[in-house]
Design a protein around this motif. Structure first.
Motif, PDB file in Angstrom:
ATOM      1  N   ASP A 188       0.851  -1.184   0.000  1.00 33.08           N
ATOM      2  CA  ASP A 188       0.000   0.000   0.000  1.00 33.08           C
ATOM      3  C   ASP A 188       0.896   1.247   0.000  1.00 33.08           C
ATOM      4  O   ASP A 188       1.924   1.262   0.667  1.00 33.08           O
ATOM      5  N   LYS A 189       0.543   2.283  -0.740  1.00 31.01           N
ATOM      6  CA  LYS A 189       1.451   3.434  -0.835  1.00 31.01           C
ATOM      7  C   LYS A 189       1.461   4.270   0.458  1.00 31.01           C
ATOM      8  O   LYS A 189       2.444   4.962   0.719  1.00 31.01           O
ATOM      9  N   ASP A 190       0.422   4.178   1.265  1.00 30.24           N
ATOM     10  CA  ASP A 190       0.385   4.980   2.495  1.00 30.24           C
ATOM     11  C   ASP A 190       0.755   4.195   3.753  1.00 30.24           C
ATOM     12  O   ASP A 190       1.201   4.768   4.738  1.00 30.24           O
ATOM     13  N   TYR A 191       0.505   2.913   3.749  1.00 25.90           N
ATOM     14  CA  TYR A 191       0.750   2.106   4.954  1.00 25.90           C
ATOM     15  C   TYR A 191       1.761   1.000   4.658  1.00 25.90           C
ATOM     16  O   TYR A 191       1.611   0.262   3.682  1.00 25.90           O
ATOM     17  N   SER A 192       2.772   0.888   5.538  1.00 22.63           N
ATOM     18  CA  SER A 192       3.815  -0.113   5.266  1.00 22.63           C
ATOM     19  C   SER A 192       3.307  -1.530   5.479  1.00 22.63           C
ATOM     20  O   SER A 192       3.797  -2.457   4.842  1.00 22.63           O
ATOM     21  N   ILE A 193       2.329  -1.699   6.399  1.00 21.67           N
ATOM     22  CA  ILE A 193       1.701  -3.023   6.537  1.00 21.67           C
ATOM     23  C   ILE A 193       0.190  -2.849   6.564  1.00 21.67           C
ATOM     24  O   ILE A 193      -0.332  -1.985   7.271  1.00 21.67           O
ATOM     25  N   VAL A 194      -0.510  -3.664   5.804  1.00 22.15           N
ATOM     26  CA  VAL A 194      -1.977  -3.734   5.917  1.00 22.15           C
ATOM     27  C   VAL A 194      -2.304  -5.180   6.252  1.00 22.15           C
ATOM     28  O   VAL A 194      -1.902  -6.101   5.540  1.00 22.15           O
ATOM     29  N   LEU A 195      -3.009  -5.330   7.369  1.00 22.02           N
ATOM     30  CA  LEU A 195      -3.369  -6.668   7.840  1.00 22.02           C
ATOM     31  C   LEU A 195      -4.877  -6.856   7.636  1.00 22.02           C
ATOM     32  O   LEU A 195      -5.676  -6.110   8.200  1.00 22.02           O
ATOM     33  N   ASN A 196      -5.244  -7.787   6.775  1.00 18.78           N
ATOM     34  CA  ASN A 196      -6.670  -8.088   6.542  1.00 18.78           C
ATOM     35  C   ASN A 196      -6.985  -9.408   7.214  1.00 18.78           C
ATOM     36  O   ASN A 196      -6.436 -10.445   6.831  1.00 18.78           O
ATOM     37  N   LEU A 197      -7.885  -9.359   8.210  1.00 20.01           N
ATOM     38  CA  LEU A 197      -8.198 -10.594   8.946  1.00 20.01           C
ATOM     39  C   LEU A 197      -9.447 -11.282   8.401  1.00 20.01           C
ATOM     40  O   LEU A 197     -10.326 -10.637   7.808  1.00 20.01           O
ATOM     41  N   LYS A 198      -9.508 -12.591   8.632  1.00 21.64           N
ATOM     42  CA  LYS A 198     -10.633 -13.407   8.156  1.00 21.64           C
ATOM     43  C   LYS A 198     -11.955 -12.901   8.720  1.00 21.64           C
ATOM     44  O   LYS A 198     -12.995 -12.971   8.074  1.00 21.64           O
ATOM     45  N   ASN A 199     -11.903 -12.313   9.938  1.00 20.43           N
ATOM     46  CA  ASN A 199     -13.138 -11.830  10.577  1.00 20.43           C
ATOM     47  C   ASN A 199     -13.586 -10.463  10.049  1.00 20.43           C
ATOM     48  O   ASN A 199     -14.496  -9.852  10.591  1.00 20.43           O
ATOM     49  N   GLY A 200     -12.927  -9.958   9.005  1.00 21.26           N
ATOM     50  CA  GLY A 200     -13.360  -8.702   8.396  1.00 21.26           C
ATOM     51  C   GLY A 200     -12.596  -7.478   8.889  1.00 21.26           C
ATOM     52  O   GLY A 200     -12.684  -6.398   8.299  1.00 21.26           O
TER      53      GLY A 200
END
Ligand SMILES: NC(=O)c1ccc[n+]([C@@H]2O[C@H](COP(=O)([O-])OP(=O)(O)OC[C@H]3O[C@@H](n4cnc5c(N)ncnc54)[C@H](O)[C@@H]3O)[C@@H](O)[C@H]2O)c1
Length: 342
Positions: free
Chosen positions: A266-278
């Motif tokens: 992502d250009k703004d965030y160094s890590i994006v965490l998408n969880l199974k629970n939404g």
């Protein structure tokens, strides 16, 4: 105060090593050597260091440690000569051009009881350190698979001697292309993130687009596509490319049973965490270094701290051997069309 020598005074020496040494209170750069003496001499005048005519003269001067920033083919020779005169060494990646050379470097460090660190600086990037922590905490559950990519438009605009006849395209000086130049970064990184080793590789390492000034295809690879099976059962792919024109990709995605970690995607965030629970969690830590955006890598502070006994050697030569072995096996797999056990 540690006294430092620089071997190879080109782009990475200038934008990373020298810049970061100058910001470290515990060291002074006193000696420079480059096969292009004028380059070392001009730089020496700028930073107050002496330029030497030969490697032997530099190694005979009063220095404690060196950075090896020469072209790939010279890494082993420069490193072993420095270690044999009891200098600590920070060597650029790729560690060397054959496995035998890499092993000889590790042996020389051990025989001379000196530090040998390799500049696999991706391990130090803040998002990678954080991602490793999240994976170990089990935030994405059990890791299933991954993809990791390092691609840009090629080294011919980056090198201090730019152009289509750059040493990076010279088989005798670079030995390997994108696979060793960029692929070793991501191979080392994925092993670090997953605390696992590459067990086997199936790869296509090829030259798709790059040409010399005379229009003939370059003799080193400009793309590498690898499928890695890790020794903990995780499977993923690694792509290294010098033909991502108009945009650099330095991202890694880790897929687990409970979610997905997107690192430097992502250009703004160094890590994006998408969880199974939404749920989505975003971390703004730092921006990955790019050819055009050289921020402090932290490698020099790590090297200096290690020599001073303040920190462990976080990227010991012997810990990079497996990543190098994987690079050589990927090239072999591509030639034979077979899966190779690393
Ligand atoms: N860790 C990283 O992210 C990273 C980034 C860029 C480059 N590198 C590595 O750093 C090394 C240098 O790359 P660069 O980008 O600075 O290239 P460059 O072309 O800008 O500079 C190379 C320099 O080394 C000198 N040189 C070549 N052979 C030599 C020898 N035998 N002895 C002394 N000097 C010699 C050249 O004259 C030149 O000044 C390469 O191995 C490259 O893969 C690593």
């Amino acid at each position: 105060m540690l006294r430092i020598g620089i071997i190879g005074c080109g782009k990475i020496a200038q934008v990373r090593h020298i810049t970061e040494y100058l910001n470290n209170q515990n060291v002074k750069i006193t000696a420079l050597y480059d096969v292009n003496f004028q380059r070392a001499s001009t730089l020496g005048e700028k930073i107050g260091a002496k330029a030497y005519d030969s490697l032997d003269e530099l190694l005979s001067s009063d220095i404690d440690a060196v950075s090896v920033c020469s072209a790939n083919f010279a890494h082993a020779q420069n490193t072993i000569a420095a270690l044999n005169t009891h200098k600590h060494v920070l060597c650029e990646k790729p560690m060397a051009v054959t496995l035998e050379e890499c092993e000889a470097m590790v042996k020389a460090a051990s025989d001379n009881k000196c530090t040998l660190m390799i500049d696999q600086n991706q391990r130090l990037a803040r998002a990678h350190v954080k991602a490793k922590e999240l994976i170990e905490q089990g935030v994405i559950g059990k890791v299933i698979s991954f993809r990791t990519i390092f691609g840009h438009g090629g080294p011919e605009t980056w090198s201090i001697d730019p152009g289509l006849n750059t040493w990076f395209f010279d088989k005798n000086k670079a030995s390997m292309g994108a696979m060793a130049d960029l692929g070793v970064h991501k191979t080392d990184l994925i092993q670090y993130l997953l605390s696992a080793k590459v067990k086997s590789v199936r790869a296509k390492v090829c030259t798709l687009d790059k040409k010399y000034a005379d229009g003939s295809k370059i003799l080193v690879d400009d793309n590498a596509f690898c499928i890695y099976e890790m020794d903990n059962g995780v499977i993923g792919y690694m792509i290294a490319s010098w033909t991502f024109y108009g945009g650099e990709d330095n991202s890694t995605v880790i897929y687990g049973t409970e979610g997905v970690l997107h690192i430097y995607e992502d250009k703004d965030y160094s890590i994006v965490l998408n969880l199974k629970n939404g749920e989505t969690v975003k971390y703004q830590l730092d921006a990955i270094q790019t050819n055009d955006n050289q921020t402090s890598s932290g490698i020099i502070d790590a090297f200096v701290d290690c020599i001073l006994g303040k920190r462990e050697n976080v990227i010991d030569g012997k810990d990079v051997l497996h990543a190098m072995k994987t690079v050589f096996c990927a090239i072999e797999s591509s030639k034979s069309g077979k899966k190779i056990e690393v």
